[in-house]
Each structure stands twice: as C-alpha cells, then as structure tokens.
Design an enzyme around this catalytic site. Structure first.
Site, PDB file in Angstrom:
ATOM      1  N   CYS A   7       0.842  -1.207   0.000  1.00 48.03           N
ATOM      2  CA  CYS A   7       0.000   0.000   0.000  1.00 48.03           C
ATOM      3  C   CYS A   7       0.873   1.252   0.000  1.00 48.03           C
ATOM      4  O   CYS A   7       0.538   2.244  -0.649  1.00 48.03           O
ATOM      5  CB  CYS A   7      -0.953  -0.008   1.198  1.00 48.03           C
ATOM      6  SG  CYS A   7      -2.292  -1.221   1.060  1.00 48.03           S
ATOM      7  N   ASP A  30      10.525  -7.187  -8.348  1.00 46.48           N
ATOM      8  CA  ASP A  30      10.743  -7.720  -6.997  1.00 46.48           C
ATOM      9  C   ASP A  30      12.160  -7.356  -6.565  1.00 46.48           C
ATOM     10  O   ASP A  30      13.098  -7.470  -7.361  1.00 46.48           O
ATOM     11  CB  ASP A  30      10.559  -9.239  -6.999  1.00 46.48           C
ATOM     12  CG  ASP A  30      10.465  -9.829  -5.609  1.00 46.48           C
ATOM     13  OD1 ASP A  30      11.438  -9.691  -4.827  1.00 46.48           O
ATOM     14  OD2 ASP A  30       9.431 -10.433  -5.294  1.00 46.48           O
ATOM     15  N   HIS A  46      -6.592  -2.953  -1.413  1.00 42.54           N
ATOM     16  CA  HIS A  46      -5.979  -3.875  -0.454  1.00 42.54           C
ATOM     17  C   HIS A  46      -6.896  -5.080  -0.249  1.00 42.54           C
ATOM     18  O   HIS A  46      -8.007  -4.956   0.241  1.00 42.54           O
ATOM     19  CB  HIS A  46      -5.703  -3.191   0.892  1.00 42.54           C
ATOM     20  CG  HIS A  46      -4.996  -4.105   1.841  1.00 42.54           C
ATOM     21  ND1 HIS A  46      -3.629  -4.179   1.893  1.00 42.54           N
ATOM     22  CD2 HIS A  46      -5.471  -5.002   2.738  1.00 42.54           C
ATOM     23  CE1 HIS A  46      -3.292  -5.082   2.793  1.00 42.54           C
ATOM     24  NE2 HIS A  46      -4.391  -5.600   3.317  1.00 42.54           N
ATOM     25  N   ASN A  87       0.788 -16.871  -3.794  1.00 43.02           N
ATOM     26  CA  ASN A  87       0.816 -17.566  -2.511  1.00 43.02           C
ATOM     27  C   ASN A  87      -0.376 -17.095  -1.689  1.00 43.02           C
ATOM     28  O   ASN A  87      -0.825 -15.963  -1.836  1.00 43.02           O
ATOM     29  CB  ASN A  87       2.122 -17.269  -1.768  1.00 43.02           C
ATOM     30  CG  ASN A  87       3.329 -17.780  -2.513  1.00 43.02           C
ATOM     31  OD1 ASN A  87       3.319 -18.874  -3.057  1.00 43.02           O
ATOM     32  ND2 ASN A  87       4.377 -16.976  -2.559  1.00 43.02           N
ATOM     33  N   GLY A  93       4.083 -19.266   2.195  1.00 40.35           N
ATOM     34  CA  GLY A  93       5.244 -18.396   2.020  1.00 40.35           C
ATOM     35  C   GLY A  93       4.853 -16.954   1.749  1.00 40.35           C
ATOM     36  O   GLY A  93       5.719 -16.121   1.488  1.00 40.35           O
ATOM     37  N   HIS A  98      -0.981  -8.700   1.255  1.00 42.46           N
ATOM     38  CA  HIS A  98      -1.674  -7.914   0.221  1.00 42.46           C
ATOM     39  C   HIS A  98      -1.539  -8.796  -1.005  1.00 42.46           C
ATOM     40  O   HIS A  98      -0.419  -9.083  -1.446  1.00 42.46           O
ATOM     41  CB  HIS A  98      -0.976  -6.569   0.011  1.00 42.46           C
ATOM     42  CG  HIS A  98      -1.656  -5.657  -0.961  1.00 42.46           C
ATOM     43  ND1 HIS A  98      -1.942  -4.350  -0.642  1.00 42.46           N
ATOM     44  CD2 HIS A  98      -2.087  -5.837  -2.231  1.00 42.46           C
ATOM     45  CE1 HIS A  98      -2.522  -3.761  -1.688  1.00 42.46           C
ATOM     46  NE2 HIS A  98      -2.612  -4.656  -2.669  1.00 42.46           N
ATOM     47  N   HIS A 100      -0.842 -10.638  -4.207  1.00 44.07           N
ATOM     48  CA  HIS A 100       0.095 -10.295  -5.272  1.00 44.07           C
ATOM     49  C   HIS A 100       0.455 -11.542  -6.060  1.00 44.07           C
ATOM     50  O   HIS A 100       0.383 -12.653  -5.563  1.00 44.07           O
ATOM     51  CB  HIS A 100       1.361  -9.620  -4.711  1.00 44.07           C
ATOM     52  CG  HIS A 100       2.089 -10.405  -3.686  1.00 44.07           C
ATOM     53  ND1 HIS A 100       1.642 -10.539  -2.385  1.00 44.07           N
ATOM     54  CD2 HIS A 100       3.256 -11.099  -3.755  1.00 44.07           C
ATOM     55  CE1 HIS A 100       2.507 -11.279  -1.693  1.00 44.07           C
ATOM     56  NE2 HIS A 100       3.483 -11.628  -2.504  1.00 44.07           N
ATOM     57  N   HIS A 102       3.360 -13.264  -8.573  1.00 44.45           N
ATOM     58  CA  HIS A 102       4.759 -13.254  -9.000  1.00 44.45           C
ATOM     59  C   HIS A 102       4.812 -13.712 -10.451  1.00 44.45           C
ATOM     60  O   HIS A 102       4.395 -14.826 -10.761  1.00 44.45           O
ATOM     61  CB  HIS A 102       5.589 -14.231  -8.169  1.00 44.45           C
ATOM     62  CG  HIS A 102       5.659 -13.906  -6.717  1.00 44.45           C
ATOM     63  ND1 HIS A 102       6.741 -13.268  -6.159  1.00 44.45           N
ATOM     64  CD2 HIS A 102       4.791 -14.139  -5.707  1.00 44.45           C
ATOM     65  CE1 HIS A 102       6.534 -13.133  -4.865  1.00 44.45           C
ATOM     66  NE2 HIS A 102       5.353 -13.654  -4.566  1.00 44.45           N
TER      67      HIS A 102
END
Length: 115
Positions: A7, A30, A46, A87, A93, A98, A100, A102
């Site tokens: 955020c 990342d 969020h 995840n 993990g 929030h 997300h 990958h």
C-alpha cells in the site's frame, strides 16, 4: 492498511521500479528476484489473500490476468513463457498480506514447484 508495504508503494511512499500502472493495478520489479525477470503484480485495492477475494473483485482479478498478458508482451517473454504464482497465507510463504502475483521468467523453469 497503514503498515502494508505494498500500500505504501501504491501511495508512492516507498520507491519501486514500476513495470506497469493503471487506475487499479500496479506491477513492479521484486527486490529479491527468484528469476532474471521477477515482477510483482498487485491490485491497488488492499485484499489480504486469495481467500479474501469477494464477488465484487471478480472483474479486478480478471483484469490482473489480462494485465499479465500485457506485461509479458512488453517484456518480450510471451513466446518463451513465464510462471505466474500467487501464494495464499503464511504456510504458502506469503510474506506481505496484500494479494500479489509473481511473474517469473527469463530462464527455463523446472516442472517442480515445491521441494
């Protein structure tokens, strides 16, 4: 969420190497990449985990997938492919609560995801 690092990135309080941004989604590199290309794609709204997605978030989640396609084309990885991972919760993990995704690319990924 005041203490959510993502955020804070969305608000511009913490810098990030942005790859994509629109009214509802932001994507950035990342800081601890697991592959040569490692982008985090997040909604600006969020939502803590996949388990917290509400019916009203269905269109937003679809837009994230469509945005993933745009980013793949932008980065030139649409032909060779990529891995998209989400995840959910501490045992998976997930370190930042929030939601997300990958996006990993830039090398051949093995078929094994879990060790």
């Amino acid at each position: 969420m005041e203490d959510c690092i993502f955020c804070k990135i969305i608000k511009g309080e913490i810098p990030a190497e942005k790859v994509y941004e629109d009214e509802e989604i932001i994507a950035f590199e990342d800081i601890h990449p697991a592959a040569p290309i490692h982008v985090l794609i997040i909604p600006k709204k969020h939502i803590a985990t996949l388990m917290n997605i509400e019916n009203e978030d269905t269109v937003l989640m679809g837009k994230i997938i469509q945005t993933t396609k745009k980013i793949a084309k932008q980065l030139g990885i649409e032909e060779n492919g990529f891995r998209l991972i989400a995840n959910c919760g501490p045992d998976s993990g997930q370190e930042v609560m929030h939601i997300h995704f990958h996006l990993l690319a830039g090398r051949k990924m093995g078929p094994k995801i879990v060790s």
